[in-house]
Write a protein that holds these residues in place. Structure first.
Motif, PDB file in Angstrom:
ATOM      1  N   PRO A   1      16.742  28.446  -7.092  1.00 43.67           N
ATOM      2  CA  PRO A   1      15.969  28.092  -5.895  1.00 43.67           C
ATOM      3  C   PRO A   1      16.813  28.287  -4.644  1.00 43.67           C
ATOM      4  CG  PRO A   1      16.731  26.118  -7.002  1.00 43.67           C
ATOM      5  CD  PRO A   1      17.093  27.266  -7.907  1.00 43.67           C
ATOM      6  N   GLN A   2      16.158  28.646  -3.543  1.00 43.89           N
ATOM      7  CA  GLN A   2      16.861  28.826  -2.269  1.00 43.89           C
ATOM      8  C   GLN A   2      16.685  27.627  -1.337  1.00 43.89           C
ATOM      9  OE1 GLN A   2      15.152  33.072  -1.887  1.00 43.89           O
ATOM     10  NE2 GLN A   2      17.085  33.175  -0.792  1.00 43.89           N
TER      11      GLN A   2
ATOM     12  N   ASP B   1       6.186  21.843  -1.428  1.00 48.93           N
ATOM     13  CA  ASP B   1       6.325  22.420  -0.097  1.00 48.93           C
ATOM     14  C   ASP B   1       5.795  21.516   1.018  1.00 48.93           C
ATOM     15  OD1 ASP B   1       3.659  22.514  -0.621  1.00 48.93           O
ATOM     16  OD2 ASP B   1       3.403  24.650  -0.243  1.00 48.93           O
TER      17      ASP B   1
ATOM     18  N   GLN C   1      11.395  29.256   5.003  1.00 45.90           N
ATOM     19  CA  GLN C   1      11.639  28.153   4.073  1.00 45.90           C
ATOM     20  C   GLN C   1      10.419  27.905   3.192  1.00 45.90           C
ATOM     21  OE1 GLN C   1      14.677  26.226   3.802  1.00 45.90           O
ATOM     22  NE2 GLN C   1      15.325  28.072   4.917  1.00 45.90           N
TER      23      GLN C   1
ATOM     24  N   SER D   1       8.259  30.161   2.265  1.00 47.08           N
ATOM     25  CA  SER D   1       8.154  31.253   1.277  1.00 47.08           C
ATOM     26  C   SER D   1       9.085  31.029   0.090  1.00 47.08           C
ATOM     27  CB  SER D   1       8.474  32.590   1.949  1.00 47.08           C
ATOM     28  OG  SER D   1       9.851  32.662   2.316  1.00 47.08           O
ATOM     29  N   TYR D   2      10.201  30.309   0.340  1.00 48.24           N
ATOM     30  CA  TYR D   2      11.139  30.048  -0.749  1.00 48.24           C
ATOM     31  C   TYR D   2      10.563  29.071  -1.776  1.00 48.24           C
ATOM     32  CZ  TYR D   2      14.828  32.327   1.975  1.00 48.24           C
ATOM     33  OH  TYR D   2      15.587  33.234   2.658  1.00 48.24           O
ATOM     34  N   THR D   3       9.507  28.352  -1.428  1.00 50.67           N
ATOM     35  CA  THR D   3       8.912  27.425  -2.399  1.00 50.67           C
ATOM     36  C   THR D   3       8.088  28.160  -3.447  1.00 50.67           C
ATOM     37  OG1 THR D   3       6.947  27.076  -1.011  1.00 50.67           O
ATOM     38  CG2 THR D   3       8.833  25.606  -0.665  1.00 50.67           C
TER      39      THR D   3
ATOM     40  N   VAL E   1       8.734  31.089  -5.943  1.00 47.91           N
ATOM     41  CA  VAL E   1       9.816  31.909  -6.497  1.00 47.91           C
ATOM     42  C   VAL E   1       9.189  33.151  -7.122  1.00 47.91           C
ATOM     43  CG1 VAL E   1      11.777  31.989  -8.056  1.00 47.91           C
ATOM     44  CG2 VAL E   1      11.170  29.838  -6.918  1.00 47.91           C
TER      45      VAL E   1
ATOM     46  N   SER F   1      19.689  24.644  -4.185  1.00 48.59           N
ATOM     47  CA  SER F   1      20.281  25.984  -4.149  1.00 48.59           C
ATOM     48  C   SER F   1      21.721  25.980  -4.619  1.00 48.59           C
ATOM     49  CB  SER F   1      20.197  26.548  -2.729  1.00 48.59           C
ATOM     50  OG  SER F   1      20.891  25.700  -1.823  1.00 48.59           O
TER      51      SER F   1
END
Length: 391
Positions: A72-73, A100, A172, A174-176, A178, A199
């Motif tokens: 995860p980021q 999110d 941020q 969009s990182y939710t 994967v 992360s």
């Protein structure tokens, strides 16, 4: 005491002479027969001419061309895993989702601040326009006009900052979700749904590994460098076959056929070996990352080579030799082994159709009398290393 007459002595002497003569007559042929050499039974083969592919054997390790550990980021609770272990996915497929809600709230806040700044800018621009008209008639001071212009510039900068905050919040968000960065096979899952992930976690959610095409890396002695350079530079890539480890020379299970793709840019100084890589089509997934395989690289073809089975060539003190049949005699002929594998030897020093001893050499010596058997022995399956042959 009675004295024997001379006549009786002559008779006795004649009997002794006849017995000695009879012994010589019977014993001399027997001695002559025992002195004749005994023929040694051997089996022979004829030297053949044929085109022989030359191979380089090596042990290689299967490697994926693209393998990614999914991490995860952003920090959040893992709400959903959208794929199964072992599933094949394509690039861009959804793999997992994170909670999110907090990021969406930050995004809404940034958008609200943008609208507030835009409204303030609109009012400031109207005032600035009015101040400019008044300044023409000296209705207001120049300082007031400059202050209003600075306020407008400040609000412009605030709007740019609000837009940047919105963009950051969208990233941020969009990182939710994967997404898979590569097409491949999903590995074993390390984290279950409902866990808090970060992360900075050392262990990822799982990995995605590309399986087709796939690569095999191997090492060879440095003296093979000129040969590999020629193969890589050739318009026709060198064919390579991959077998289960240990089956390469025995014709075992074939796992795939590929092509030599590249050689490393340096030789390992400690071992004197050179790394190379081959690429294989792997649609049926018979080659697996991390697997050890036996490789056979075709380095060329020996045209009209003189070929004999491996057991024909014998190792002398400092050279190889064979026993050639000349009439009913065996003669030792020095030969040079140009290439060898488990099935055959390519030699020089003899001629095609020469009859060579294939079985029974242990009792032979140069000039020995031989008896050729009608049936040749089966080919010996003696495993030998191709690395012993100079390129």
């Amino acid at each position: 005491m009675r004295i024997t007459s001379p006549r009786t002595l002559l008779v006795l002497l004649a009997i002794v002479l006849l017995a000695v003569a009879a012994w010589f007559v019977n014993e001399r042929p027997r001695t002559a027969r025992s002195s004749q050499p005994t023929a040694i039974p051997v089996s022979v083969i004829a030297v053949k001419r044929e085109d022989v592919p030359r191979y380089l054997s090596a042990i290689g390790t299967v490697q994926s061309l693209h393998s990614v550990v999914i991490r995860p980021q952003v920090e959040g609770v893992l709400t959903r895993i959208a794929v199964q272990e072992g599933q094949t996915v394509r690039e861009g497929d959804l793999l997992a989702t994170l909670d999110d809600r907090a990021i969406r709230a930050s995004l809404d806040q940034a958008r609200a601040q943008l609208k507030q700044s835009q409204a303030q800018l609109q009012v400031a621009q109207v005032d600035l326009k009015r101040y400019r008209l008044l300044s023409e008639d000296n209705g207001i001071s120049r300082q007031t006009l400059d202050q209003q212009q600075a306020l407008v510039n400040q609000l412009d900068a605030s709007i740019l900052g609000n837009q940047a905050s919105i963009a950051a919040a969208e990233v941020q968000l969009s990182y939710t979700r994967v997404l898979s960065p590569v097409s491949g096979r999903v590995g074993i899952r390390n984290v279950d749904e409902g866990n808090l992930v970060r992360s900075t976690d050392t262990q990822g959610l799982f990995s995605v590994t590309r399986m087709d095409p796939i690569a095999v890396e191997f090492s060879v002695p440095q003296q093979w460098l000129p040969t590999l350079q020629q193969l890589v530079a050739s318009s026709e890539p060198a064919p390579i076959k991959a077998f289960l480890e240990g089956d390469g020379d025995s014709g075992g299970t074939l796992l795939g056929e590929g092509r030599l793709s590249l050689i490393d840019n340096q030789i390992a100084a400690g071992t004197g070996t050179l790394r190379a890589k081959a690429t294989f089509s792997n649609a049926d997934a018979r080659l697996w990352p991390g697997q050890l395989v036996s490789l056979r690289v075709q380095t060329g073809v020996e045209r009209d080579a003189l070929v004999v089975p491996p057991g024909v060539v014998r190792q002398g003190v400092d050279q190889h030799f064979v026993y050639r049949i000349n009439g009913d005699k065996a003669e030792a002929v020095t030969v040079k082994v140009l290439y060898q594998d488990s099935r055959l030897n390519v030699i020089s020093g003899v001629d095609a159709n020469d009859r060579l001893v294939a079985d029974g050499q242990s009792r032979l010596k140069p000039g020995a009398t031989v008896e050729v058997l009608d049936t040749a022995p089966p080919a010996q399956n003696v495993a030998r290393s191709d690395a012993s042959v100079q390129p």
